[in-house]
Design a protein around this motif. Structure first.
Motif, short mmCIF file in Angstrom:
data_model
loop_
_atom_site.label_atom_id
_atom_site.label_comp_id
_atom_site.label_asym_id
_atom_site.label_seq_id
_atom_site.Cartn_x
_atom_site.Cartn_y
_atom_site.Cartn_z
N LEU A 78 0.84 -1.20 0.00
CA LEU A 78 0.00 0.00 0.00
C LEU A 78 0.88 1.25 0.00
N ASN A 79 1.86 1.29 0.89
CA ASN A 79 2.74 2.46 1.00
C ASN A 79 3.53 2.67 -0.28
N ASP A 80 4.03 1.59 -0.88
CA ASP A 80 4.79 1.70 -2.12
C ASP A 80 3.96 2.31 -3.24
N ASN A 81 2.65 2.10 -3.17
CA ASN A 81 1.74 2.64 -4.17
C ASN A 81 1.08 3.94 -3.70
N GLU A 82 1.63 4.52 -2.63
CA GLU A 82 1.16 5.79 -2.07
C GLU A 82 -0.33 5.76 -1.73
N ILE A 83 -0.75 4.65 -1.12
CA ILE A 83 -2.15 4.47 -0.72
C ILE A 83 -2.21 4.56 0.80
N ASP A 84 -3.00 5.50 1.29
CA ASP A 84 -3.12 5.76 2.72
C ASP A 84 -4.26 4.91 3.30
N LEU A 85 -3.91 3.93 4.11
CA LEU A 85 -4.90 3.03 4.71
C LEU A 85 -5.89 3.80 5.58
N ASN A 86 -5.41 4.82 6.28
CA ASN A 86 -6.31 5.62 7.12
C ASN A 86 -7.37 6.34 6.28
N GLU A 87 -6.98 6.84 5.13
CA GLU A 87 -7.92 7.52 4.25
C GLU A 87 -8.97 6.54 3.72
N ILE A 88 -8.54 5.32 3.41
CA ILE A 88 -9.49 4.30 2.94
C ILE A 88 -10.49 3.98 4.04
N ILE A 89 -10.01 3.85 5.27
CA ILE A 89 -10.90 3.58 6.40
C ILE A 89 -11.91 4.72 6.54
N ASN A 90 -11.46 5.96 6.41
CA ASN A 90 -12.38 7.10 6.50
C ASN A 90 -13.42 7.08 5.39
N ILE A 91 -13.01 6.75 4.18
CA ILE A 91 -13.96 6.68 3.05
C ILE A 91 -15.02 5.61 3.31
N ILE A 92 -14.59 4.47 3.80
CA ILE A 92 -15.53 3.38 4.10
C ILE A 92 -16.47 3.80 5.21
N TYR A 93 -15.93 4.43 6.25
CA TYR A 93 -16.76 4.85 7.37
C TYR A 93 -17.80 5.88 6.93
N GLU A 94 -17.48 6.69 5.94
CA GLU A 94 -18.42 7.69 5.45
C GLU A 94 -19.55 7.09 4.64
N GLY A 95 -19.49 5.77 4.39
CA GLY A 95 -20.61 5.10 3.74
C GLY A 95 -20.42 4.78 2.27
N GLU A 96 -19.22 4.94 1.75
CA GLU A 96 -18.96 4.61 0.35
C GLU A 96 -19.23 3.12 0.12
N THR A 97 -19.74 2.79 -1.04
CA THR A 97 -20.02 1.39 -1.37
C THR A 97 -19.36 1.03 -2.70
N GLY A 98 -19.38 -0.26 -3.02
CA GLY A 98 -18.79 -0.73 -4.27
C GLY A 98 -17.28 -0.76 -4.18
N THR A 99 -16.61 -0.59 -5.31
CA THR A 99 -15.15 -0.62 -5.37
C THR A 99 -14.59 0.68 -4.83
N ILE A 100 -13.73 0.57 -3.84
CA ILE A 100 -13.08 1.73 -3.23
C ILE A 100 -11.74 1.98 -3.91
N LEU A 101 -11.06 0.89 -4.25
CA LEU A 101 -9.73 0.99 -4.83
C LEU A 101 -9.46 -0.23 -5.70
N ASP A 102 -8.90 -0.03 -6.88
CA ASP A 102 -8.53 -1.13 -7.77
C ASP A 102 -7.30 -0.67 -8.55
N VAL A 103 -6.12 -1.16 -8.14
CA VAL A 103 -4.86 -0.73 -8.72
C VAL A 103 -4.06 -1.94 -9.16
N GLU A 104 -3.50 -1.87 -10.37
CA GLU A 104 -2.59 -2.90 -10.85
C GLU A 104 -1.30 -2.21 -11.28
N GLY A 105 -0.19 -2.63 -10.67
CA GLY A 105 1.10 -2.04 -11.00
C GLY A 105 1.79 -2.79 -12.13
N GLU A 106 2.79 -2.15 -12.71
CA GLU A 106 3.55 -2.74 -13.79
C GLU A 106 4.37 -3.94 -13.34
#
Length: 116
Positions: A78-106
């Protein structure tokens, strides 16, 4: 966090119990708090460049424990891809549904987080 809660979360991490069983145990201990009403589970799949896969299915009521369940090597991806786990938790807590994140690296790394 109470010792009993840590033991339950370790059992999930080790695959001894599933997320639903952990939820019932934590609910009995009074550890479940009011979470967003949309969706029931947070699903996470992380694959590193070596092909090692991390999967978790976490009841939405346990979202605050996500930081403690995700292994360090998965956090590194997550860190290598500059993805903040705390921010994801906040987004989920705010009620977001469906796909929150979908990343594929080279380099073969992939991260997917979604709500069911």
């Amino acid at each position: 966090m109470r010792e009993e809660t840590i033991k339950i979360l370790k059992m999930v991490e080790e695959g001894k119990i599933n997320a639903e069983e952990a939820y019932r145990l934590l609910e009995a201990l009074g550890e479940i708090w009011n979470a967003p009403s949309k969706g029931k589970f947070v699903k996470i799949r992380i694959e590193n460049e070596d092909g090692k896969v991390f999967n978790v299915s976490l009841p939405i009521g346990m979202i605050r424990f996500l930081r403690n369940i995700v292994p360090e090597d998965a956090k590194a991806v997550l860190n290598d891809n500059e993805i903040d786990l705390n921010e994801i938790i906040n987004i989920i807590y705010e009620g977001e549904t469906g796909t929150i994140l979908d990343v594929e690296g080279e380099d073969g790394e992939s991260i997917k987080i979604w709500i069911e």
